[in-house]
Design a protein around this motif. Structure first.
Motif, PDB file in Angstrom:
ATOM      1  N   ALA A 191       0.834  -1.206   0.000  1.00  0.00           N
ATOM      2  CA  ALA A 191       0.000   0.000   0.000  1.00  0.00           C
ATOM      3  C   ALA A 191       0.865   1.251   0.000  1.00  0.00           C
ATOM      4  O   ALA A 191       1.960   1.262   0.571  1.00  0.00           O
ATOM      5  N   ASN A 192       0.368   2.297  -0.660  1.00  0.00           N
ATOM      6  CA  ASN A 192       0.995   3.618  -0.649  1.00  0.00           C
ATOM      7  C   ASN A 192      -0.020   4.618  -0.119  1.00  0.00           C
ATOM      8  O   ASN A 192      -1.167   4.650  -0.575  1.00  0.00           O
ATOM      9  N   PHE A 193       0.408   5.421   0.845  1.00  0.00           N
ATOM     10  CA  PHE A 193      -0.462   6.415   1.457  1.00  0.00           C
ATOM     11  C   PHE A 193       0.094   7.809   1.196  1.00  0.00           C
ATOM     12  O   PHE A 193       1.270   8.060   1.452  1.00  0.00           O
ATOM     13  N   VAL A 194      -0.763   8.710   0.699  1.00  0.00           N
ATOM     14  CA  VAL A 194      -0.404  10.115   0.514  1.00  0.00           C
ATOM     15  C   VAL A 194      -1.266  10.921   1.475  1.00  0.00           C
ATOM     16  O   VAL A 194      -2.496  10.914   1.367  1.00  0.00           O
ATOM     17  N   LEU A 195      -0.625  11.599   2.422  1.00  0.00           N
ATOM     18  CA  LEU A 195      -1.339  12.321   3.468  1.00  0.00           C
ATOM     19  C   LEU A 195      -0.814  13.745   3.572  1.00  0.00           C
ATOM     20  O   LEU A 195       0.352  14.019   3.267  1.00  0.00           O
ATOM     21  N   THR A 196      -1.671  14.642   4.024  1.00  0.00           N
ATOM     22  CA  THR A 196      -1.253  16.025   4.266  1.00  0.00           C
ATOM     23  C   THR A 196      -0.607  16.145   5.644  1.00  0.00           C
ATOM     24  O   THR A 196      -0.710  15.240   6.482  1.00  0.00           O
ATOM     25  N   GLY A 197       0.021  17.305   5.878  1.00  0.00           N
ATOM     26  CA  GLY A 197       0.592  17.553   7.188  1.00  0.00           C
ATOM     27  C   GLY A 197      -0.463  17.565   8.278  1.00  0.00           C
ATOM     28  O   GLY A 197      -0.178  17.239   9.438  1.00  0.00           O
ATOM     29  N   GLY A 198      -1.690  17.926   7.911  1.00  0.00           N
ATOM     30  CA  GLY A 198      -2.794  17.930   8.866  1.00  0.00           C
ATOM     31  C   GLY A 198      -3.443  16.579   9.064  1.00  0.00           C
ATOM     32  O   GLY A 198      -4.421  16.450   9.806  1.00  0.00           O
ATOM     33  N   GLY A 199      -2.909  15.557   8.389  1.00  0.00           N
ATOM     34  CA  GLY A 199      -3.417  14.199   8.564  1.00  0.00           C
ATOM     35  C   GLY A 199      -4.547  13.799   7.638  1.00  0.00           C
ATOM     36  O   GLY A 199      -5.091  12.704   7.758  1.00  0.00           O
ATOM     37  N   GLN A 200      -4.917  14.680   6.698  1.00  0.00           N
ATOM     38  CA  GLN A 200      -5.984  14.338   5.764  1.00  0.00           C
ATOM     39  C   GLN A 200      -5.470  13.413   4.659  1.00  0.00           C
ATOM     40  O   GLN A 200      -4.304  13.478   4.275  1.00  0.00           O
ATOM     41  N   ILE A 201      -6.358  12.585   4.166  1.00  0.00           N
ATOM     42  CA  ILE A 201      -5.992  11.600   3.146  1.00  0.00           C
ATOM     43  C   ILE A 201      -6.153  12.211   1.751  1.00  0.00           C
ATOM     44  O   ILE A 201      -7.201  12.767   1.426  1.00  0.00           O
ATOM     45  N   VAL A 202      -5.093  12.108   0.948  1.00  0.00           N
ATOM     46  CA  VAL A 202      -5.154  12.543  -0.448  1.00  0.00           C
ATOM     47  C   VAL A 202      -5.364  11.345  -1.367  1.00  0.00           C
ATOM     48  O   VAL A 202      -6.193  11.368  -2.261  1.00  0.00           O
ATOM     49  N   GLU A 203      -4.610  10.284  -1.129  1.00  0.00           N
ATOM     50  CA  GLU A 203      -4.780   9.089  -1.962  1.00  0.00           C
ATOM     51  C   GLU A 203      -4.238   7.879  -1.222  1.00  0.00           C
ATOM     52  O   GLU A 203      -3.247   7.958  -0.495  1.00  0.00           O
ATOM     53  N   ILE A 204      -4.904   6.735  -1.439  1.00  0.00           N
ATOM     54  CA  ILE A 204      -4.455   5.455  -0.909  1.00  0.00           C
ATOM     55  C   ILE A 204      -4.477   4.443  -2.046  1.00  0.00           C
ATOM     56  O   ILE A 204      -5.481   4.302  -2.742  1.00  0.00           O
ATOM     57  N   GLN A 205      -3.361   3.778  -2.244  1.00  0.00           N
ATOM     58  CA  GLN A 205      -3.276   2.683  -3.203  1.00  0.00           C
ATOM     59  C   GLN A 205      -2.939   1.426  -2.412  1.00  0.00           C
ATOM     60  O   GLN A 205      -1.864   1.329  -1.832  1.00  0.00           O
ATOM     61  N   ALA A 206      -3.854   0.482  -2.360  1.00  0.00           N
ATOM     62  CA  ALA A 206      -3.633  -0.726  -1.559  1.00  0.00           C
ATOM     63  C   ALA A 206      -4.039  -1.954  -2.360  1.00  0.00           C
ATOM     64  O   ALA A 206      -5.128  -1.995  -2.938  1.00  0.00           O
ATOM     65  N   THR A 207      -3.151  -2.937  -2.388  1.00  0.00           N
ATOM     66  CA  THR A 207      -3.379  -4.126  -3.204  1.00  0.00           C
ATOM     67  C   THR A 207      -2.996  -5.381  -2.430  1.00  0.00           C
ATOM     68  O   THR A 207      -1.924  -5.429  -1.814  1.00  0.00           O
ATOM     69  N   ALA A 208      -3.853  -6.382  -2.491  1.00  0.00           N
ATOM     70  CA  ALA A 208      -3.512  -7.693  -1.944  1.00  0.00           C
ATOM     71  C   ALA A 208      -2.697  -8.436  -2.994  1.00  0.00           C
ATOM     72  O   ALA A 208      -3.200  -8.778  -4.058  1.00  0.00           O
ATOM     73  N   GLU A 209      -1.427  -8.649  -2.707  1.00  0.00           N
ATOM     74  CA  GLU A 209      -0.561  -9.345  -3.662  1.00  0.00           C
ATOM     75  C   GLU A 209      -0.782 -10.855  -3.614  1.00  0.00           C
ATOM     76  O   GLU A 209      -0.552 -11.551  -4.604  1.00  0.00           O
ATOM     77  N   LYS A 210      -1.216 -11.336  -2.442  1.00  0.00           N
ATOM     78  CA  LYS A 210      -1.467 -12.774  -2.286  1.00  0.00           C
ATOM     79  C   LYS A 210      -2.875 -12.953  -1.730  1.00  0.00           C
ATOM     80  O   LYS A 210      -3.846 -12.915  -2.458  1.00  0.00           O
ATOM     81  N   ASP A 211      -2.982 -13.111  -0.418  1.00  0.00           N
ATOM     82  CA  ASP A 211      -4.305 -13.276   0.200  1.00  0.00           C
ATOM     83  C   ASP A 211      -4.947 -11.915   0.435  1.00  0.00           C
ATOM     84  O   ASP A 211      -4.262 -10.936   0.710  1.00  0.00           O
ATOM     85  N   PRO A 212      -6.273 -11.829   0.357  1.00  0.00           N
ATOM     86  CA  PRO A 212      -6.967 -10.573   0.676  1.00  0.00           C
ATOM     87  C   PRO A 212      -6.655 -10.134   2.102  1.00  0.00           C
ATOM     88  O   PRO A 212      -6.393 -10.959   2.980  1.00  0.00           O
ATOM     89  N   PHE A 213      -6.700  -8.815   2.322  1.00  0.00           N
ATOM     90  CA  PHE A 213      -6.419  -8.301   3.662  1.00  0.00           C
ATOM     91  C   PHE A 213      -7.711  -7.847   4.325  1.00  0.00           C
ATOM     92  O   PHE A 213      -8.692  -7.496   3.658  1.00  0.00           O
ATOM     93  N   SER A 214      -7.685  -7.814   5.643  1.00  0.00           N
ATOM     94  CA  SER A 214      -8.880  -7.489   6.425  1.00  0.00           C
ATOM     95  C   SER A 214      -8.952  -5.994   6.695  1.00  0.00           C
ATOM     96  O   SER A 214      -7.979  -5.251   6.503  1.00  0.00           O
ATOM     97  N   GLU A 215     -10.109  -5.555   7.178  1.00  0.00           N
ATOM     98  CA  GLU A 215     -10.266  -4.158   7.564  1.00  0.00           C
ATOM     99  C   GLU A 215      -9.326  -3.811   8.716  1.00  0.00           C
ATOM    100  O   GLU A 215      -8.745  -2.718   8.741  1.00  0.00           O
ATOM    101  N   ASP A 216      -9.155  -4.735   9.648  1.00  0.00           N
ATOM    102  CA  ASP A 216      -8.245  -4.484  10.757  1.00  0.00           C
ATOM    103  C   ASP A 216      -6.817  -4.302  10.261  1.00  0.00           C
ATOM    104  O   ASP A 216      -6.077  -3.442  10.767  1.00  0.00           O
ATOM    105  N   GLN A 217      -6.411  -5.111   9.295  1.00  0.00           N
ATOM    106  CA  GLN A 217      -5.071  -4.963   8.740  1.00  0.00           C
ATOM    107  C   GLN A 217      -4.925  -3.629   8.014  1.00  0.00           C
ATOM    108  O   GLN A 217      -3.892  -2.963   8.126  1.00  0.00           O
TER     109      GLN A 217
END
Length: 241
Positions: A191-217
């Motif tokens: 996963a790649n996370f792009v965040l502002t200094g204030g903690g706001q989310i600009v973009e998230i790229q997340a991929t399960a390369e093998k097994d799917p991941f959970s919400e907790d993960q």
């Protein structure tokens, strides 16, 4: 145990060196461990045709990897006659990320082009590019301010916040921060996370390369990213002091 022997929430050694290119209005040499990227910001008193007359500026980005940035030589995209899909996707991500924290009206009818040249790659080239690009952009705005290129009413308000990016992943069943290539190539989730200094989310790229991941993960990855970006923003502040 991570291959690098880092803690799960530990960044690689990061450095942000500002003002490294003589002719560019802004520049930064960024290192995330063994990933090294040279970033320059070039100011142009012109705009894409579709933006002319709208009273606002534009920030765009180009990204490229030198032939021996990796263990084996890769052919220059210019010699192939076209850019690859990965290159186009990354440079669009860099441009989107930067524009999210810029007052384009305050910039005026000008364009800034961010060039990100990967000199050495060991995972996380796009996140290093975004983090270094903010410093190069701040350097460029400082160059402009020194020449009174902003209106008094907006001076200092063009760059509204910091922007930084970091990779996270699930490696050997554990959420970890800032993957190098050894981890990235074997990660269950990347996963790649792009965040502002204030903690706001600009973009998230997340991929399960093998097994799917959970919400907790996913939430564990997000928490790591927030911690990493907070440290990166601190380094950005030091770089532009």
């Amino acid at each position: 145990m991570r291959p690098s022997r880092r803690e799960v929430d530990e960044l690689r050694p990061v450095s942000l060196e500002r003002g490294v290119v003589k002719y560019a209005e802004g520049s930064c040499f960024v290192k995330f461990g063994d990933t090294h990227v040279l970033v320059t910001a070039s100011l142009e008193e012109r705009l894409p045709p579709w933006l002319k007359g709208q009273g606002r500026g534009w920030v765009t980005a180009e990204y490229g990897m030198l032939p021996r940035a990796t263990s084996e030589r890769t052919r220059r995209e210019a010699s192939a006659g076209k850019q690859g899909g990965r290159t186009i996707e990354i440079q669009r991500l860099i441009g989107r990320s930067l524009r999210s924290v810029i007052d384009l009206v305050a910039l005026g009818e000008r364009q800034i082009t961010i060039d990100c040249d990967v000199i050495q790659a060991d995972g996380g080239t796009r996140t290093a590019s975004i983090t270094g690009a903010w410093v190069a952009l701040a350097d460029c705005f400082g160059w402009m301010a020194a020449r009174d290129m902003f209106k008094t009413a907006v001076h200092g308000g063009v760059l509204r916040d910091h922007i930084a990016a970091v990779s996270c992943g699930v490696y050997s069943g554990t959420a970890v921060l800032d993957l190098d290539y050894a981890e990235d190539s074997q990660a269950d989730t990347d996963a790649n996370f792009v965040l502002t200094g204030g903690g706001q989310i600009v973009e998230i790229q997340a991929t399960a390369e093998k097994d799917p991941f959970s919400e907790d993960q996913f939430l564990a990855l997000l928490a790591l990213a927030r911690k990493g970006v907070e440290k990166l923003v601190g380094l950005q502040k030091m770089a532009v002091m």
